[in-house]
Design a protein around this motif. Sequence first.
Motif, PDB file in Angstrom:
ATOM      1  N   ALA A  31       0.825  -1.145  -0.016  1.00 59.55           N
ATOM      2  CA  ALA A  31       0.191  -0.039  -0.098  1.00 59.55           C
ATOM      3  C   ALA A  31       0.760   1.295  -0.040  1.00 59.55           C
ATOM      4  O   ALA A  31       1.498   1.562   0.963  1.00 59.55           O
ATOM      5  N   PRO A  32       0.951   2.039  -1.126  1.00 61.05           N
ATOM      6  CA  PRO A  32       0.363   1.428  -2.242  1.00 61.05           C
ATOM      7  C   PRO A  32       1.262   0.416  -3.075  1.00 61.05           C
ATOM      8  O   PRO A  32       2.468  -0.062  -2.492  1.00 61.05           O
ATOM      9  N   LEU A  33       0.550  -0.231  -4.181  1.00 63.72           N
ATOM     10  CA  LEU A  33       1.158  -1.393  -4.637  1.00 63.72           C
ATOM     11  C   LEU A  33       2.422  -1.157  -5.601  1.00 63.72           C
ATOM     12  O   LEU A  33       2.255  -0.742  -6.854  1.00 63.72           O
ATOM     13  N   THR A  59       6.126   4.679 -10.044  1.00 62.50           N
ATOM     14  CA  THR A  59       5.265   5.414 -10.202  1.00 62.50           C
ATOM     15  C   THR A  59       3.691   5.028 -10.614  1.00 62.50           C
ATOM     16  O   THR A  59       2.932   5.670 -10.629  1.00 62.50           O
ATOM     17  N   VAL A  60       3.865   3.624 -10.757  1.00 63.52           N
ATOM     18  CA  VAL A  60       2.669   2.968 -11.373  1.00 63.52           C
ATOM     19  C   VAL A  60       2.598   1.689 -10.347  1.00 63.52           C
ATOM     20  O   VAL A  60       3.756   1.152  -9.922  1.00 63.52           O
ATOM     21  N   SER A  88       5.231  -5.719 -19.500  1.00 67.89           N
ATOM     22  CA  SER A  88       4.907  -4.306 -20.381  1.00 67.89           C
ATOM     23  C   SER A  88       6.118  -4.091 -21.318  1.00 67.89           C
ATOM     24  O   SER A  88       7.132  -3.214 -21.229  1.00 67.89           O
ATOM     25  N   ALA A  89       6.546  -4.946 -22.181  1.00 69.94           N
ATOM     26  CA  ALA A  89       7.853  -4.963 -23.003  1.00 69.94           C
ATOM     27  C   ALA A  89       8.297  -3.637 -23.766  1.00 69.94           C
ATOM     28  O   ALA A  89       9.261  -3.114 -23.400  1.00 69.94           O
ATOM     29  N   SER A  90       7.001  -2.765 -23.926  1.00 70.65           N
ATOM     30  CA  SER A  90       7.565  -1.515 -24.759  1.00 70.65           C
ATOM     31  C   SER A  90       8.023  -0.699 -23.616  1.00 70.65           C
ATOM     32  O   SER A  90       8.619   0.449 -24.121  1.00 70.65           O
ATOM     33  N   ASP A  91       7.545  -0.638 -22.220  1.00 67.77           N
ATOM     34  CA  ASP A  91       8.095   0.370 -21.191  1.00 67.77           C
ATOM     35  C   ASP A  91       9.519   0.411 -21.326  1.00 67.77           C
ATOM     36  O   ASP A  91      10.361   1.447 -20.799  1.00 67.77           O
ATOM     37  N   ALA A  92      10.182  -0.667 -21.464  1.00 67.57           N
ATOM     38  CA  ALA A  92      11.718  -0.658 -21.610  1.00 67.57           C
ATOM     39  C   ALA A  92      12.381   0.005 -22.365  1.00 67.57           C
ATOM     40  O   ALA A  92      13.607   0.506 -22.113  1.00 67.57           O
ATOM     41  N   SER A  97       9.074   5.714 -18.187  1.00 61.99           N
ATOM     42  CA  SER A  97       8.812   4.480 -17.633  1.00 61.99           C
ATOM     43  C   SER A  97      10.063   4.067 -16.647  1.00 61.99           C
ATOM     44  O   SER A  97      11.327   3.960 -17.324  1.00 61.99           O
ATOM     45  N   TYR A  98       9.855   3.563 -15.307  1.00 60.51           N
ATOM     46  CA  TYR A  98      10.969   3.133 -14.786  1.00 60.51           C
ATOM     47  C   TYR A  98      11.274   1.435 -15.048  1.00 60.51           C
ATOM     48  O   TYR A  98      12.425   1.146 -14.611  1.00 60.51           O
ATOM     49  N   HIS A  99      10.629   1.000 -15.871  1.00 60.69           N
ATOM     50  CA  HIS A  99      10.530  -0.464 -16.217  1.00 60.69           C
ATOM     51  C   HIS A  99      11.498  -0.780 -17.349  1.00 60.69           C
ATOM     52  O   HIS A  99      11.698  -0.016 -18.028  1.00 60.69           O
TER      53      HIS A  99
END
Length: 772
Positions: A31-33, A59-60, A88-92, A97-99
């Motif tokens: 919390a938050p996830l 952030t997500v 979420s491959a495109s995030d890379a 995006s931090y992913h």
Amino acid sequence: MWTGNGGSFDLVLDPNFGTNGFLYVFYTANAPLRDTVSRFTASGNAAVPGSEVVIWQDTVAAGQFHHGGALEFGPDGRLYIATGDHFSASDAQSLTSYHGKILRLNADGSIPTDNPFFDGAGPNLDAIWALGLRNPYNISWDQPSGRLFIGDVGEASIEEVNLGAAGANYGWPICEGNCSQTGMTNPIFSYPHAGRDAAVTGGFVYRGTQFPASYMGSYFYGDYVRNWIRRLTLDGSGNVNGDGAFWPEDGSLDGPWGDIVDMVQGPEGALYYTDVGISWEGQFRQGTIRRISFVSANQPPTIMQASASPQSGLPPLTVTFSATATDPENNPLTFLWVFGDGVTSNQPNTAHTYAAAGPYTARLTVSDGTNQTFSSPFFITVGNPPTATIQAPLNGATFRAGDVIPYSGSATDPDEVLTAANFSWTILFHHDTHVHPAGGPFTGTTSGTLTIAPTGHSYQGNTRYEIVLTVTDSTGLQNTVSVFVFPEKVNLSLDTNPSGLTLQIDGISRPTPFVLDTLINFQHSISAPNQTLGGTQYQFSSWSDGGTQTHTITVPAVNQSYTATYQAVPPPAPSDFGVAYGFEEGTGTTTADASASGNTANLFGPTWVIGRYGNGLSFDGVDDRARAALSFTLGPAFSLLAWVNNPSNSAFESILTVGSSRNFYLSNGTLAFYNGTTDLLFGSALPNSGWQHVALVYDGSTLQAYLNGTPVGAPQTVTLGAVTGALQIGAWINNANNNTDFFNGLLDEVRIYNRALSQTEIQNAMNAAVLP
């Protein structure tokens, strides 16, 4: 408890831990996830309550899988954080995006301004240091060389070991392994899946002295799925020059070496690794920490045989333990049986009575005074364990995306009444030969639900969920049972027209054609990017299902095909023309010049018609013409181009002229040129129906005509100088400055270049309209 691969991932000590007591933990907060990195202050072997300081937080919301989760302090004193793509491959590839990244922070959570993508108030996430990673769950700095090693788990084909660099892009999901696309950083080492699954575990560069000197500077790495450890040898520049088996020594796969997820060098120089213990040789076990050390002069004893019988029964239970062992140097041996209830024996053959009910782990240690050898553990069950039953779902049940699968169970015990407090549930996701935690443990309940998400981890290959129930009685005795539920899948066939182009599925590029075995009602993003193949540009036209270029599909209950249709985009025509008329107005008495000079032509009589591209002009062969408002200088080298539709085949029909001494025309349908003194003809007559592209090129010494992009007629050697005069289309200006030799037919796309075009340039021009 968080479901999936969430939880605690890594812990690293502050470089000044001895004085400040700081340690850093990467974990998934509830919390938050969010994936979170927090700093704690240690006191003894525990963190001081209330000492948590959040250093970084995503952030997500966290995804179920692919968190990455590694932490390392670099030689610059900065904290490096490895994150996964969360499926979420495109995030890379996104700097918002931090992913799928390596992040770089100061120890207090502030962001160094020298990070490669730092833009302050701009859109970038300033902490990003490198990008294009899938699931880098282990990274390590080699302090002497100043190199950061990154193990990145592949998707379908390649496992990678990458070398960290500021601003590097490691290619995911554009490519796996070596990538030919400009701007990508290739791995220093990779290995293929070769028809089975794999998951690289990044390791460390060995800098100890406990191993032989030949191991110094080697990089150890493992594979979680294949259950081995190997080592890379590196040259003085850090390039890989060898890859060899380490544990097991023969390099065999899938042995009893554990599910390897982490490894470090111990202070004495031994190698320690973590077996996560999700599914240990097909059984449910606790995870283990294992140690590999080098033994030179004195070899350890060999346990020839060790046994315990019986291994279950009611209390008091007397178990007979027996063992034999040898020593390579024939040193005297000592035996130590540890029975798991606080009692030990130094006899190789002995009996021990367990008085109380409960689970016990017994183990033998044999020592030659220098080295020790351990037996495999013996699991002794004393008493009546409970009997667990899963009532729902049935083993072999099936599911679709969006389903909510209820599970429930019951249990009995001959010695006590069991309640929900005795129950614990775990959900495992099996993918080929490896296992992902998918939920739990959920304790204190006899039932629950498993919701099948419509997105996330794919169901390609041999996939299924295992629902595991463990019931533990008051003595600690357990019974574990499980059922499997299987996906209902269909085949989606994806292709392009023309076939062989690349499509993106959930952001991952795949060459066509291919078949996706996937879960009914699952949602996929399918995209048909514009692309170049074999030197030809292709632009998306339409999907067979009517969707947009990138859209989401819901998998139907039957096999389905999806085809993306493309149009080949002609290469751009040369744009350095002297004049160019596309005749696109469609009305009026003037037509615009697309060149920089803006030499508008006035129309005297021709009418607007449908041209080769868009609109064109029809000339009556009597008095129609178009004359540029400004005079034009042609040459000394030049190229004259036009589309013609000439059904008349008259003796003299001018296409275009500059003054009276440079006239490109048709003579009874044959391409011709008048140079002020001589008429030069090229080839035979053009077809007298349909559009034909004609061109005449002078390179300073030779004239060559072209029909539909192909040379026609013999080249002619002439000497031509530059001329300046009135530019006219559809009629010649004779020496008396009169208009004559009028063109009878249709004209379009008239261009003049003051240089000699190549054949390829002529073909590019003929396949592209003049753009205003």
